[in-house]
Design an enzyme around this catalytic site. Structure first.
Site, mmCIF file in Angstrom:
data_model
loop_
_atom_site.group_PDB
_atom_site.id
_atom_site.type_symbol
_atom_site.label_atom_id
_atom_site.label_comp_id
_atom_site.label_asym_id
_atom_site.label_seq_id
_atom_site.Cartn_x
_atom_site.Cartn_y
_atom_site.Cartn_z
ATOM 1 N N TYR A 1 0.786 -1.224 0.029
ATOM 2 C CA TYR A 1 0.023 -0.027 0.002
ATOM 3 C C TYR A 1 0.810 1.346 -0.140
ATOM 4 O O TYR A 1 0.500 1.937 -0.734
ATOM 5 C CB TYR A 1 -0.973 0.027 1.229
ATOM 6 C CG TYR A 1 -1.937 1.242 1.130
ATOM 7 C CD1 TYR A 1 -3.112 1.289 0.429
ATOM 8 C CD2 TYR A 1 -1.626 2.213 2.135
ATOM 9 C CE1 TYR A 1 -3.868 2.361 0.540
ATOM 10 C CE2 TYR A 1 -2.540 3.251 2.107
ATOM 11 C CZ TYR A 1 -3.650 3.394 1.309
ATOM 12 O OH TYR A 1 -4.572 4.300 1.312
ATOM 13 N N GLY A 2 1.963 1.284 0.864
ATOM 14 C CA GLY A 2 2.558 2.578 1.099
ATOM 15 C C GLY A 2 3.277 2.809 -0.450
ATOM 16 O O GLY A 2 3.317 4.017 -0.860
#
Length: 248
Positions: A155-156
């Site tokens: 996600y990051g």
């Protein structure tokens, strides 16, 4: 104002679509389920719901054509559709995984949605806006801390990539009449991306509606020409005051 909000059936997207519809904008909101998109749109004044899978080029082209035809154009694109860490690790808040534990297909699914999806939709909309003489693109992002937090692959990196993409888009479109800006909540927000137990325990998460005032402002006449800004929703009023003071 005619606005296309991707991922508009829940969370931040639904809140932004509702805020825009509430001030008289004609809104098209999208989701992977046509039925869900139409149901949510039916709850908003004058809104329409369109099926769209941002990972699929044919789906993107078809949906943008539908929206453009039904609304008579698109003045604002809000790139918001995304998936979170729950798709690769349902317990990411309490038992984070190292990047080496993340399955490759899960990594690809998140990047294809959160990064490639922004690219595909903007690539389809931007030429139409250029031909029409202008438009506004708002890409939803997250806090920079999320982009480097342990246990937040993929996600990051997907959100860091979408932020870099936004900056390049802004550079490419500078002076064309099509503006590009980033908008983020400014903290963890209550959406379907969070585990239900985290929400029930009440960790002070933001409400999705925090995105309403800044996205409405970005759609307004006052924001005409605002370009390549990174606006944090929780700090929006202060940012706006400082901006106004700097112009006076």
């Amino acid at each position: 104002m005619r606005a296309l909000v991707t991922g508009g059936t829940s969370g931040l997207g639904r809140a932004m679509a509702a805020a825009l519809a509430g001030v008289g904008a004609t809104v098209a909101l999208t989701g992977r389920s046509a039925r869900r998109a139409e149901t949510v749109a039916g709850e908003l004044p004058g809104a329409i719901g369109i099926e769209l899978d941002v990972r699929d080029e044919a789906s993107v082209a078809r949906a943008v054509e539908q929206v453009w035809s039904r609304l008579g154009g698109i003045d604002m694109l809000v790139n918001n559709a995304g998936i979170g860490m729950r798709t690769v690790n349902p317990r990411f808040m309490t038992r984070p995984q190292g990047f080496w534990e993340v399955p490759a297909d899960g990594f690809r699914a998140v990047v294809e949605t959160n990064l490639t999806g922004y690219f595909l939709v903007a690539r389809e909309v931007a030429p139409r806006m250029l031909a029409a003489g202008g438009g506004r693109i708002v890409n939803v992002s997250v806090n920079e801390s999320t982009m480097r937090r342990a246990g937040f692959v993929p996600y990051g990196p997907s959100r860091a990539g979408s932020e870099a993409l936004s900056r390049v888009m802004a550079a490419d479109l500078r002076g064309t009449g099509v503006t590009v800006n980033l908008l983020l909540p400014g903290g963890a927000t209550v959406t379907g991306m969070l585990p239900p137990d985290a929400v029930s325990e009440g960790h002070g998460f933001l409400a999705p509606e925090v995105m309403g005032p800044p996205v409405v402002w970005l759609a307004s006449d006052e924001a005409a020409g605002v370009h390549d800004e990174r606006i944090v929703a929780v700090d929006f009023e202060r940012w706006l005051r400082e901006r106004d003071a700097g112009r006076s």
